[in-house]
Scaffold this motif. Sequence first.
Motif, short mmCIF file in Angstrom:
data_model
loop_
_atom_site.label_atom_id
_atom_site.label_comp_id
_atom_site.label_asym_id
_atom_site.label_seq_id
_atom_site.Cartn_x
_atom_site.Cartn_y
_atom_site.Cartn_z
N ILE A 1 5.76 -9.64 -96.39
CA ILE A 1 5.25 -10.77 -95.60
C ILE A 1 5.99 -12.04 -95.97
N ALA A 2 6.18 -12.26 -97.27
CA ALA A 2 6.90 -13.44 -97.74
C ALA A 2 8.34 -13.46 -97.23
N ALA A 3 8.93 -12.27 -97.10
CA ALA A 3 10.32 -12.17 -96.63
C ALA A 3 10.43 -12.39 -95.13
N GLY A 4 9.32 -12.15 -94.40
CA GLY A 4 9.39 -12.21 -92.94
C GLY A 4 10.02 -10.97 -92.36
N ALA A 5 9.88 -9.83 -93.03
CA ALA A 5 10.46 -8.57 -92.56
C ALA A 5 9.75 -8.09 -91.30
N ARG A 6 10.41 -7.19 -90.54
CA ARG A 6 9.83 -6.56 -89.36
C ARG A 6 10.08 -5.06 -89.46
N LEU A 7 9.10 -4.34 -89.98
CA LEU A 7 9.27 -2.90 -90.18
C LEU A 7 9.27 -2.14 -88.86
N LYS A 8 10.05 -1.07 -88.84
CA LYS A 8 9.99 -0.11 -87.74
C LYS A 8 9.33 1.19 -88.18
N VAL A 9 9.49 1.55 -89.46
CA VAL A 9 8.93 2.80 -89.99
C VAL A 9 8.19 2.51 -91.29
N LEU A 10 6.95 2.99 -91.36
CA LEU A 10 6.17 2.90 -92.60
C LEU A 10 5.59 4.29 -92.88
N ASP A 11 6.04 4.90 -93.96
CA ASP A 11 5.61 6.25 -94.33
C ASP A 11 4.92 6.21 -95.69
N LEU A 12 3.61 6.46 -95.68
CA LEU A 12 2.83 6.48 -96.92
C LEU A 12 2.13 7.83 -97.09
N SER A 13 2.70 8.87 -96.53
CA SER A 13 2.09 10.20 -96.60
C SER A 13 2.00 10.72 -98.04
N ASP A 14 1.07 11.64 -98.25
CA ASP A 14 0.91 12.32 -99.54
C ASP A 14 0.61 11.35 -100.69
N ASN A 15 -0.08 10.29 -100.36
CA ASN A 15 -0.65 9.39 -101.36
C ASN A 15 -2.17 9.42 -101.17
N ALA A 16 -2.86 10.07 -102.07
CA ALA A 16 -4.30 10.30 -101.87
C ALA A 16 -5.11 9.06 -102.22
N PHE A 17 -4.91 7.99 -101.44
CA PHE A 17 -5.58 6.74 -101.81
C PHE A 17 -6.93 6.54 -101.13
N GLY A 18 -7.28 7.35 -100.13
CA GLY A 18 -8.60 7.26 -99.52
C GLY A 18 -8.84 5.92 -98.83
N PRO A 19 -10.11 5.65 -98.49
CA PRO A 19 -10.44 4.41 -97.77
C PRO A 19 -10.02 3.14 -98.52
N ILE A 20 -10.10 3.15 -99.85
CA ILE A 20 -9.77 1.93 -100.58
C ILE A 20 -8.28 1.60 -100.47
N CYS B 1 4.32 -5.78 -89.27
CA CYS B 1 4.09 -4.54 -88.52
C CYS B 1 4.00 -4.77 -87.01
N SER B 2 4.36 -5.95 -86.55
CA SER B 2 4.27 -6.24 -85.11
C SER B 2 5.25 -5.42 -84.29
N GLU B 3 6.33 -4.94 -84.91
CA GLU B 3 7.32 -4.13 -84.20
C GLU B 3 7.34 -2.69 -84.73
N LEU B 4 6.30 -2.29 -85.44
CA LEU B 4 6.25 -0.96 -86.05
C LEU B 4 6.28 0.13 -84.98
N GLU B 5 7.13 1.13 -85.20
CA GLU B 5 7.26 2.24 -84.26
C GLU B 5 6.72 3.55 -84.82
N GLU B 6 6.80 3.74 -86.12
CA GLU B 6 6.31 4.98 -86.75
C GLU B 6 5.37 4.64 -87.89
N LEU B 7 4.18 5.23 -87.85
CA LEU B 7 3.21 5.09 -88.94
C LEU B 7 2.81 6.49 -89.38
N ARG B 8 3.17 6.82 -90.61
CA ARG B 8 2.93 8.16 -91.14
C ARG B 8 1.95 8.07 -92.31
#
Length: 575
Positions: free
Chosen positions: A108-127, A141-148
């Motif tokens: 957020i501080a960098a002002g990045a614009r992600l297209k892909v965010l993959d957080l699979s196989d991290n058993a973090f649950g609701p928290i 995440c305004s331009e995010l295309e893939e959410l895994r």
Amino acid sequence: MATFDLKSFSSALNETNKVQSGVDFTGKSLKLNTEKDAKDIVAAISACPDLYYLTLTGNTLGVAAAEAIARALESHPELKVARWSDMFTGRMKTEIPPALKALGDGMIAAGARLKVLDLSDNAFGPIGVEGLAKLLQSEVCSELEELRLNNNGLGITGARLLAKALSSRPPRLRVFIAGRNRLENDGATALALVFQKMGSLEEVAMPQNGIYHVGISALSEAFKQNPQLSCLNLNDNTIGPKGAEAVAKALPRLKNLKAINFGDCLLKSKGARTLAKAFKDNSTLLECLDLSHNEIGRAACKELVDAITMLPDSGERLARVVLAGNSLGNAASKKGMKAQLGTAGELTDDEGESGDEDDDDDDDEGMKEESDGESQDEENTEDSATEDAQHSVNISFNTMATSNNITLDTSGMDEVKNDVERFLKEPMLQNLERLGSNPVDVIEAHIESTQDTEELLTQYVNATLSVAGLSLNSDKAGDAAQLLFARTIAAANKRAASWPLTEKLLRGLALIKSEEKSPIRWHLPGCYAALARALPQHFPPALRSTLRFFIHAKLASLPAELRDSLQQHPVLLQD
């Protein structure tokens, strides 16, 4: 007439031909606890002039290491791909939200614009979703295309939190992956509302989520608003005949649908016939279809094969059709289907031979199974609701609001071997007094005979909170609780198990969902009062910060009486 923008075309062409650079630490099995541990990754990020991707899959990040990496990311607004699957191996769930939040804050501080965010196989649950919420709602995440988010243990609560985070600024996702998350009907329905707003989905995979026809119907309505959907995987949910009807009604809007995986979805013959008719009526141009292990009879399987091979180009178009695990009939029947499907057909591993006469019975069984599934669905939804920390706290607190009306599990009382076990089963003052003038030593001697570290820490936490719960009614119990807090932390430090201890404390304080079915027996307001006294004196800084993080995060959702009790102890909320 539209004008041709040569400059925009040239820019797009350059972006396509551009060599993507980045940092990849895949599978290094690095255990990154401190800022120093993360120095190699930080150095690589800092040295990369064009950080298009950052891959940290197969390593394990603690909070301090994540914060160091986040600071390095602040200088890289060009970051597009964050592949962070399997990134918290061996970590407690309590470490993950602040680590995710730190990484998100860096982008957020960098002002990045992600297209892909993959957080699979991290058993973090609701928290874990709570740690992601700010990032998902941000411009990053305004331009995010893939959410895994495959295999994250989200549950219904996590799905609702995810839907809430995405709905404030729905990204135009092309790919959404969330298998093995126990989303169930309520979670699927919450996400379906967001999908309707997106309208851009091309691939959706939500296998193994305990979704019944209610959730399937909600998703099907959402898919109607996503006409570019080409790949749909709902494997190992209970679609059933009713769910098949809902999918069939969506098919006229899904002209681009090429791949369907409804394997192990209890379609039965009726559901299969419904899909077969829809495929035929809509001339669905499927390339891959998996309807394996659905208890489909021979005649219904034949209808399916006829429907998907109806068009003359089917021989060239069909790549894979899986009907294994259904009743395909005798050898001649299977040979005929194989001839129609050609090399695309996978018909082995069937459940035996059956004729048309079996299909009517099969439909009756299908309706019975679905009826049973509905009642089971309702039960599962209620069970899964216990994953919501607020629900857990309400149950625990309402049944244990005072030391005079503690709800106790008295089963197996005849198995109690000594006074310590009696106290742990019934944490009341009279049972504490049975332990003599020095109850802490007696309790510790009992616990230290345990060899397994996990079980030992569980016993330490349970005993400490059982005593702490009595602190509002007894100064002796309050003093004993302080000693037990200190000895519990010492036991964890001795065994290098600070984070397992943290998770057990959070569960015991009803701040995160407990995997165990046994109720909390201690009085929570007394526990928090004793904790407020012990926190500055006995707890290390990292543990203090984590407890405060979760107390503050859950404060608004706690029952009013418990919330008022916590606000009397500001040390629990801030330094």
